[in-house]
Design an enzyme around this catalytic site. Structure first.
Site, short mmCIF file in Angstrom:
data_model
loop_
_atom_site.label_atom_id
_atom_site.label_comp_id
_atom_site.label_asym_id
_atom_site.label_seq_id
_atom_site.Cartn_x
_atom_site.Cartn_y
_atom_site.Cartn_z
CG ASP A 1 2.34 -9.75 -4.63
OD1 ASP A 1 3.18 -10.51 -5.16
OD2 ASP A 1 2.16 -8.56 -4.97
CE LYS B 1 7.14 -5.16 -4.64
NZ LYS B 1 6.96 -3.73 -4.35
CG ASP C 1 5.78 -7.70 -7.00
OD1 ASP C 1 4.85 -8.08 -6.25
OD2 ASP C 1 5.79 -6.59 -7.57
NE ARG C 2 3.59 -5.60 -1.90
CZ ARG C 2 2.90 -4.73 -1.20
NH1 ARG C 2 2.12 -5.13 -0.20
NH2 ARG C 2 2.95 -3.44 -1.49
CB SER D 1 0.51 -5.43 -7.10
OG SER D 1 1.45 -5.92 -6.18
CG HIS D 2 -0.53 -5.70 -2.88
ND1 HIS D 2 0.47 -5.12 -3.61
CD2 HIS D 2 -1.12 -4.70 -2.18
CE1 HIS D 2 0.51 -3.82 -3.37
NE2 HIS D 2 -0.45 -3.54 -2.51
CG ASP E 1 2.53 -8.57 -9.05
OD1 ASP E 1 2.38 -8.69 -7.81
OD2 ASP E 1 3.21 -7.65 -9.56
C1 G1P Z 1 3.54 0.61 -0.87
C2 G1P Z 1 4.76 0.20 -0.10
C3 G1P Z 1 6.01 0.40 -0.94
C4 G1P Z 1 5.88 -0.37 -2.26
C5 G1P Z 1 4.58 0.03 -2.95
C6 G1P Z 1 4.34 -0.82 -4.20
O1 G1P Z 1 3.62 1.98 -1.21
O2 G1P Z 1 4.87 0.93 1.11
O3 G1P Z 1 7.13 -0.03 -0.22
O4 G1P Z 1 6.96 -0.10 -3.10
O5 G1P Z 1 3.47 -0.16 -2.07
O6 G1P Z 1 4.25 -2.19 -3.90
P1 G1P Z 1 2.89 3.15 -0.37
O7 G1P Z 1 1.42 2.82 -0.31
O8 G1P Z 1 3.48 3.12 1.01
O9 G1P Z 1 3.21 4.41 -1.12
ZN ZN Z 2 3.00 -7.31 -6.36
#
Ligand code: G1P
Ligand code: ZN
Length: 540
Positions: free
Chosen positions: A274, A373, A278-279, A110-111, A276
């Site tokens: 981000d 997302k 999705d953000r 992901s990010h 991948d």
């Molecule tokens: C964080 C974000 C949450 C998101 C997740 C995955 O999780 O707060 O909304 O779904 O990353 O992208 P957290 O680190 O707060 O558990």
């Molecule tokens: Zn992502």
């Protein structure tokens, strides 16, 4: 076909976003293979079903695809769909899976940064296009911890750069354009003619792909299909290390874009996505749209997009997301669900048709078009709304606040605090919650305080300990929860929200408006004494 001995790996418990580790961990001999075999064993794909494979282009993506193809062949898979170059954004993978595949393997962290010193990740999505449920990922972890051999075929390197079908023994490999099907889907949901006209009239867009996967998608959709000038998409070439950056679209990591949108001669609209895809982050000229407000604005204006012209069945937000969308749901007379943090909690509601839109404060917004997302989807939704309303981002949000009221909102992250201190704080606060009810805090009265638990209305399951909430009589909230995605120590998140309706809300600074509530939260939790932190690591 060969059967290779492996050492079981006990650390392969996938979280909600799959198995995420340093690239160097994935480079240990047999590490990826062990996990993939466990996945195949648990998924037990039927003959003649299709498996989708793709990733966000980060370091190890290409090599991992080759390994997975060889293992797919040895495990009796007969049809795979792979994005060209091994690329697929997470929402595009979700869409391809939903076209009739049994499931898909997504390669991404992901990010998180990528590269030899960054992170890599792998996750499995099921036939509805969404992340595999916890029962599945637990079974994979159990299997990975005991597995002593894996199956792999001795295939030549498969060319991933040429679109078309290659058949090797019984395995048909369809290398597809990673963008085409997704771009079609977007064109079916949004009024491309109206957005094209908006852009042709001189509306200027800047999209920062952060050298991650959305580059090719944004270039195809924004520049080729919608006519934005060449160069609208910056950092559009996916790089294995994201150019050394941290591909997370927020005010901290997408600062170059933020500076441009807040500078002289700023474009009308700015957005980023981000690693991948999705953000999303949405910016107007000298204006930042909080993700919570973005969800509310999209919900309130959804009907102007052709794919949502019938209206919304319902909406959902994660518990710590601001309640801005709740006010819209009330006005539209539709259901509004409050779920625990994490996209997986929206899946059942989407599958059951109870909600059309959902979102989280952490820069995630989406709908029933896929089961992830979707960053570019949110960008296109905003462009569609701007084209329909013929107003700037700032005007749209200001009018929204005037009509529905404004939810001031901030999140404080305290990263890498000792786990004991974090747990101690949460226990202390949890014990205090009952005694807070009906007491004054920051000139308000506590009406409710609990440890949030969610009862899934579709499958009847209950998820407990999802965050400590203190609700106040004027609609304000204070929330504490521990992150489930951190990799070192504990990350404590404090979310603070207040609600105002009337003329005073337009001009006030968010941090000033929320200071009394933040101070109260710090005092209630004894945060400074317990963690030694006098300031958060990140404020959003
Ligand atoms: C964080 C974000 C949450 C998101 C997740 C995955 O999780 O707060 O909304 O779904 O990353 O992208 P957290 O680190 O707060 O558990
Ligand atoms: Zn992502």
């Amino acid at each position: 076909m060969a059967s290779i001995q492996t050492t079981p790996f006990a650390d392969q418990q996938p979280g909600t976003s799959g198995l995420r580790k340093r690239s160097t961990v994935f480079q240990q001999p047999h590490y990826l293979e062990n996990f993939v075999q466990a996945l195949f064993d648990v998924a037990s794909l039927e003959r003649d079903t299709t498996l989708v494979i793709g990733g966000d282009g980060r370091y190890l993506n290409r090599e991992a695809v080759q390994t997975i193809l060889r293992m797919a062949a040895a495990n009796g898979v007969t049809r795979v769909v792979v994005g060209q170059h091994g690329w697929l954004s997470t929402p595009a993978a979700s869409h391809l899976i939903r076209q009739g595949a049994a499931g898909g393997i997504i390669l991404s962290a992901s990010h998180n940064p990528g590269g030899p010193n960054g992170d890599f990740g792998i996750k499995y999505n099921i036939g509805n296009g969404g992340p595999a449920p916890e029962s599945f990922t637990n079974a994979v972890a159990g299997r990975a911890a005991t597995l002593t051999q894996y199956r792999i075929a001795d295939l030549p390197i498969v060319s991933l750069d040429t679109i078309g079908v290659q058949t090797i023994d019984a395995l048909h490999i369809h290398v597809v354009d990673p963008v085409a099907a997704y771009a079609e889907l977007m064109e079916s949901l949004f009024d491309f003619a109206a957005i094209r006209a908006l852009i042709a009239s001189g509306f200027r867009i800047r999209f920062d792909a952060m050298h991650a996967i959305t580059g090719p998608y944004a270039i195809e959709i924004l520049e080729r299909r919608l006519g934005a000038v060449h160069g609208t998409v910056i950092n559009g070439e996916p790089l294995t290390d994201f150019g050394g950056g941290h591909p997370d679209p927020n005010l901290t990591y997408a600062h170059a874009l933020v500076e441009e949108l807040f500078g002289d001669d700023a474009p009308d609209f700015g957005a980023a996505s981000d690693g991948d895809g999705d953000r999303n982050m949405i910016l107007g000229q000298r204006f930042f749209v909080t993700p919570s407000d973005s969800l509310a604005v999209i919900a309130a204006n959804a009907k102007c997009a052709p794919g949502y012209a019938r209206g919304l069945t319902g909406v959902a937000r994660s518990m710590p997301t601001s309640r801005a969308v709740d006010h819209v749901a009330r006005a539209l007379n539709i259901e509004c669900f409050e779920t625990p943090t994490g996209w997986k909690f929206f899946g059942n509601l989407l599958d059951a048709g109870r909600i059309t839109l959902c979102g989280e404060e952490s820069f995630g917004t989406g709908s029933d078009h896929v089961r992830e997302k979707d960053g570019l989807w949110a960008v296109l939704f905003w462009l569609n709304i701007i084209a329909a309303r013929k107003q700037s981002v700032e005007q749209i949000v200001n009018e929204h606040w005037t009509k529905f009221g404004r939810n001031y909102y901030t999140r404080y992250d305290y990263e890498e605090i000792p786990t004991d201190a974090a747990n101690g704080l949460m226990t202390h606060l949890r014990d205090r919650l009952p005694s807070l009810v009906q007491t004054p805090i920051a000139n308000r009265i506590v009406t409710h305080a609990d440890d949030f638990s969610y009862h899934d209305p579709i499958d009847g399951t209950t998820s407990e300990h999802q965050g400590l909430r203190v609700l106040l009589n004027d609609g304000s909230r204070i929330i504490f929860r521990l992150s489930g995605t951190g990799t070192a120590g504990a990350t404590l998140r404090l979310y603070v929200e207040s609600y105002e309706i009337g003329p005073s809300h337009l001009a006030r600074d968010v941090q000033t408006a929320l200071k009394p509530l933040v101070d109260a939260a710090l005092e209630l939790s004894e945060l400074v004494a317990r963690t030694g932190r006098t300031a958060p690591t990140v404020i959003t």
